[in-house]
Motif scaffolding. Sequence first.
Motif, PDB file in Angstrom:
ATOM      1  N   ASN A 283       0.811  -1.214   0.000  1.00  0.00           N
ATOM      2  CA  ASN A 283       0.000   0.000   0.000  1.00  0.00           C
ATOM      3  C   ASN A 283       0.848   1.270   0.000  1.00  0.00           C
ATOM      4  O   ASN A 283       0.467   2.283  -0.593  1.00  0.00           O
ATOM      5  CB  ASN A 283      -0.966   0.019   1.188  1.00  0.00           C
ATOM      6  CG  ASN A 283      -0.299  -0.158   2.534  1.00  0.00           C
ATOM      7  OD1 ASN A 283       0.313  -1.194   2.785  1.00  0.00           O
ATOM      8  ND2 ASN A 283      -0.406   0.828   3.410  1.00  0.00           N
ATOM      9  N   THR A 412      -3.241  -4.378  -2.602  1.00  0.00           N
ATOM     10  CA  THR A 412      -3.475  -2.969  -2.289  1.00  0.00           C
ATOM     11  C   THR A 412      -4.798  -2.511  -2.900  1.00  0.00           C
ATOM     12  O   THR A 412      -5.074  -2.774  -4.068  1.00  0.00           O
ATOM     13  CB  THR A 412      -2.325  -2.104  -2.823  1.00  0.00           C
ATOM     14  OG1 THR A 412      -1.131  -2.442  -2.113  1.00  0.00           O
ATOM     15  CG2 THR A 412      -2.613  -0.626  -2.612  1.00  0.00           C
ATOM     16  N   ARG A 414      -6.528   0.450  -4.284  1.00  0.00           N
ATOM     17  CA  ARG A 414      -6.184   1.794  -4.748  1.00  0.00           C
ATOM     18  C   ARG A 414      -7.309   2.802  -4.576  1.00  0.00           C
ATOM     19  O   ARG A 414      -7.172   3.976  -4.917  1.00  0.00           O
ATOM     20  CB  ARG A 414      -5.730   1.735  -6.206  1.00  0.00           C
ATOM     21  CG  ARG A 414      -4.423   0.955  -6.348  1.00  0.00           C
ATOM     22  CD  ARG A 414      -3.900   0.985  -7.752  1.00  0.00           C
ATOM     23  NE  ARG A 414      -3.047  -0.175  -7.974  1.00  0.00           N
ATOM     24  CZ  ARG A 414      -2.955  -0.811  -9.121  1.00  0.00           C
ATOM     25  NH1 ARG A 414      -3.654  -0.403 -10.148  1.00  0.00           N
ATOM     26  NH2 ARG A 414      -2.156  -1.845  -9.241  1.00  0.00           N
ATOM     27  N   PHE A 418      -5.296   2.009   4.253  1.00  0.00           N
ATOM     28  CA  PHE A 418      -4.110   1.160   4.386  1.00  0.00           C
ATOM     29  C   PHE A 418      -4.430  -0.325   4.414  1.00  0.00           C
ATOM     30  O   PHE A 418      -3.534  -1.151   4.257  1.00  0.00           O
ATOM     31  CB  PHE A 418      -3.341   1.539   5.661  1.00  0.00           C
ATOM     32  CG  PHE A 418      -4.176   1.529   6.912  1.00  0.00           C
ATOM     33  CD1 PHE A 418      -4.317   0.389   7.668  1.00  0.00           C
ATOM     34  CD2 PHE A 418      -4.830   2.684   7.333  1.00  0.00           C
ATOM     35  CE1 PHE A 418      -5.090   0.378   8.820  1.00  0.00           C
ATOM     36  CE2 PHE A 418      -5.598   2.696   8.483  1.00  0.00           C
ATOM     37  CZ  PHE A 418      -5.734   1.544   9.229  1.00  0.00           C
ATOM     38  N   GLY A 420      -6.264  -3.881   2.930  1.00  0.00           N
ATOM     39  CA  GLY A 420      -6.233  -4.394   1.568  1.00  0.00           C
ATOM     40  C   GLY A 420      -7.431  -5.223   1.164  1.00  0.00           C
ATOM     41  O   GLY A 420      -8.367  -5.449   1.942  1.00  0.00           O
ATOM     42  N   HIS A 448      -0.477  -7.761   2.188  1.00  0.00           N
ATOM     43  CA  HIS A 448      -1.375  -7.814   3.341  1.00  0.00           C
ATOM     44  C   HIS A 448      -1.601  -9.244   3.820  1.00  0.00           C
ATOM     45  O   HIS A 448      -1.788 -10.154   3.007  1.00  0.00           O
ATOM     46  CB  HIS A 448      -2.732  -7.204   2.977  1.00  0.00           C
ATOM     47  CG  HIS A 448      -2.706  -5.738   2.707  1.00  0.00           C
ATOM     48  ND1 HIS A 448      -2.388  -5.215   1.471  1.00  0.00           N
ATOM     49  CD2 HIS A 448      -2.953  -4.670   3.516  1.00  0.00           C
ATOM     50  CE1 HIS A 448      -2.451  -3.890   1.525  1.00  0.00           C
ATOM     51  NE2 HIS A 448      -2.781  -3.529   2.749  1.00  0.00           N
ATOM     52  N   HIS A 490       3.216  -6.318   5.972  1.00  0.00           N
ATOM     53  CA  HIS A 490       2.287  -5.237   6.287  1.00  0.00           C
ATOM     54  C   HIS A 490       2.107  -4.960   7.776  1.00  0.00           C
ATOM     55  O   HIS A 490       2.106  -3.799   8.200  1.00  0.00           O
ATOM     56  CB  HIS A 490       0.916  -5.496   5.650  1.00  0.00           C
ATOM     57  CG  HIS A 490      -0.087  -4.419   5.911  1.00  0.00           C
ATOM     58  ND1 HIS A 490       0.009  -3.168   5.335  1.00  0.00           N
ATOM     59  CD2 HIS A 490      -1.210  -4.388   6.692  1.00  0.00           C
ATOM     60  CE1 HIS A 490      -1.016  -2.410   5.749  1.00  0.00           C
ATOM     61  NE2 HIS A 490      -1.764  -3.139   6.567  1.00  0.00           N
TER      62      HIS A 490
END
Length: 590
Positions: A283, A412, A414, A418, A420, A448, A490
């Motif tokens: 991320n 991640t 988008r 933070f 996932g 993640h 992560h």
Amino acid sequence: MPAPEPARIPSPLDRRTLLIASGAGLAAAGGATAWVFGPGSDRASARPTTAPSVPAPRTATSAPATTTPPAPAVPTTVGTTLHSVATPTGKGPFRRLTDGPGWKRVVRADLAPAHPGRADRRTVVAAFVQLTDLHVMDVQSPLRMEWMREHGPHDWRPHEALSVLSTLSLIDRVNSLRGGPVTGHPLSFAITTGDNTDNNSTVELDWFLTAMSGGRIDPNTGDPQAFEGIQNSGLPLFWQPESARTDADKKLGFPHLPGYLSAAMRPLTAPGLTIPWYSTVGNHDALFSGAYRSGPHGSFAAQTAVGDRKLEQVPHADMMRVYKAVSAQQDPDGTLVRGVLQRYARTARTVTPDARRAPFTPQEYLAAHLDPRRTGAGPVGHGYAAEGVDADHMYYSFPVAEGVLGISLDTTDRGGAFLGSIGSEQLAWLGRTLDAHSDQHILVFSHHPSHSMTNLRADPARPKEKRHSGDELTALLKKHPNVLAWINGHSHHNRIDPRGTFWEVNTASHVDYPQLARVIEIVDNHDGTLSLITTLIESAAPHRTDYHDLSTTGLASLYRELAFNAPGADISSTTGKADDRNAELLLRKR
């Protein structure tokens, strides 16, 4: 033609043979003289040597070599946390580090029995190393949000200016290892599991790729002659290493170090990994501050990053509004952050603008990995393929060893925040890939872990695509009993959990103490079980540092000590329990 017989694990050694074998060092590819951070805290970084032969680079789609592997090196625990671990000494709020006893290995039979005599029967299936959460960072960027430390001391790290140098020290450690500490088998590759950069910054991506592939790094931005960051701001909330004045961290024992910032910004020569390496996105690689959408190049994030105003302090009430919003994942596009930056622009520090600080797009991230100058020990693209650039696909499969497939996922979201998830297209691709390789062992890699994949916000580039959680991904993997492990990062914690038919292995970051990477050896016990043997490693830097030593070695050691003493650091939690660290994880052979 039948597959070659896997290399059998060597029998136990006498002490003299072990000591001869353990004098390992570091070297660039091609047998050059080693580049070292030593003398180190153990024999593995004590002196230069000649590099081992480097496997030929291979593309992510090529088949693994089918020739008989070279005879394994003599196994040794030297250079790993089985041998020694940085250990605090003394009393008080700031504690020095020294050599301490290693962590023992724990046998975990949650998923399969541990049959006696298996160590004498074992043959090697694969051996590799995981690096995660390096957080290579430009600490002088105007887009950094150090002012969040007003909320709590751990919202800014006193050691961040040394992130590039510390990454090189970790790479040195990987290069120094002669093979797996249990099998002696050569490590065939390394893989990063995301947050390779800290702030979705182009210059951070350049430093990360150069560190991994080799070359010169100038870890400085803005004014080439002066540091322009929070650590010479004079603000007492932050450690001001070159100032004799008291600040919040010096009250806790942090040292006064004249010349520290100049030393931290010195150019460096990266040896690069001497084994092939693969890359996974996190991320912080896709979102600025790991939580906010950067938007197009003309967005407020890009304008701030390349601009000349660096905000260093914010009134408490405004800071808390931002903190509460990001914690609750309620400000994915950074509206509150933009408001703060605009409201207090006149009070911001004037700094030298630098176009290299611009956020990078997913396409630019992929293209940078495919740049021939970044190939290093290979493979070209480090897992990513040229056809994925336009499609913006950051997931792929690659050969790990004979009969073993690796799968790297993009977890991640988008859409911002933070935590996932993965999209339907990627989930369907994963299902097809697992079905197509049902006759192989499977290793899944992602940034993640399952418990942090709860963010189902739509991807702006695919607004109609459904997102899927960690529970859904776990359920899919359980349907394929040939999946051995899901390996991720992560969380900045060491944690290993049984997931019914496979193991989930979560490794701590290299930016927060305990700053580790993880060697994983897979062996066939020839009794109906396999073992995944995990061993944590520290960087090549000595455990103890002299404050007057501002060499690369001294600073790499200081990075670890500052991280251990970082206010608010939860050392016992991030280090994990004994069975989350060095472990033998048993599985039924399918």
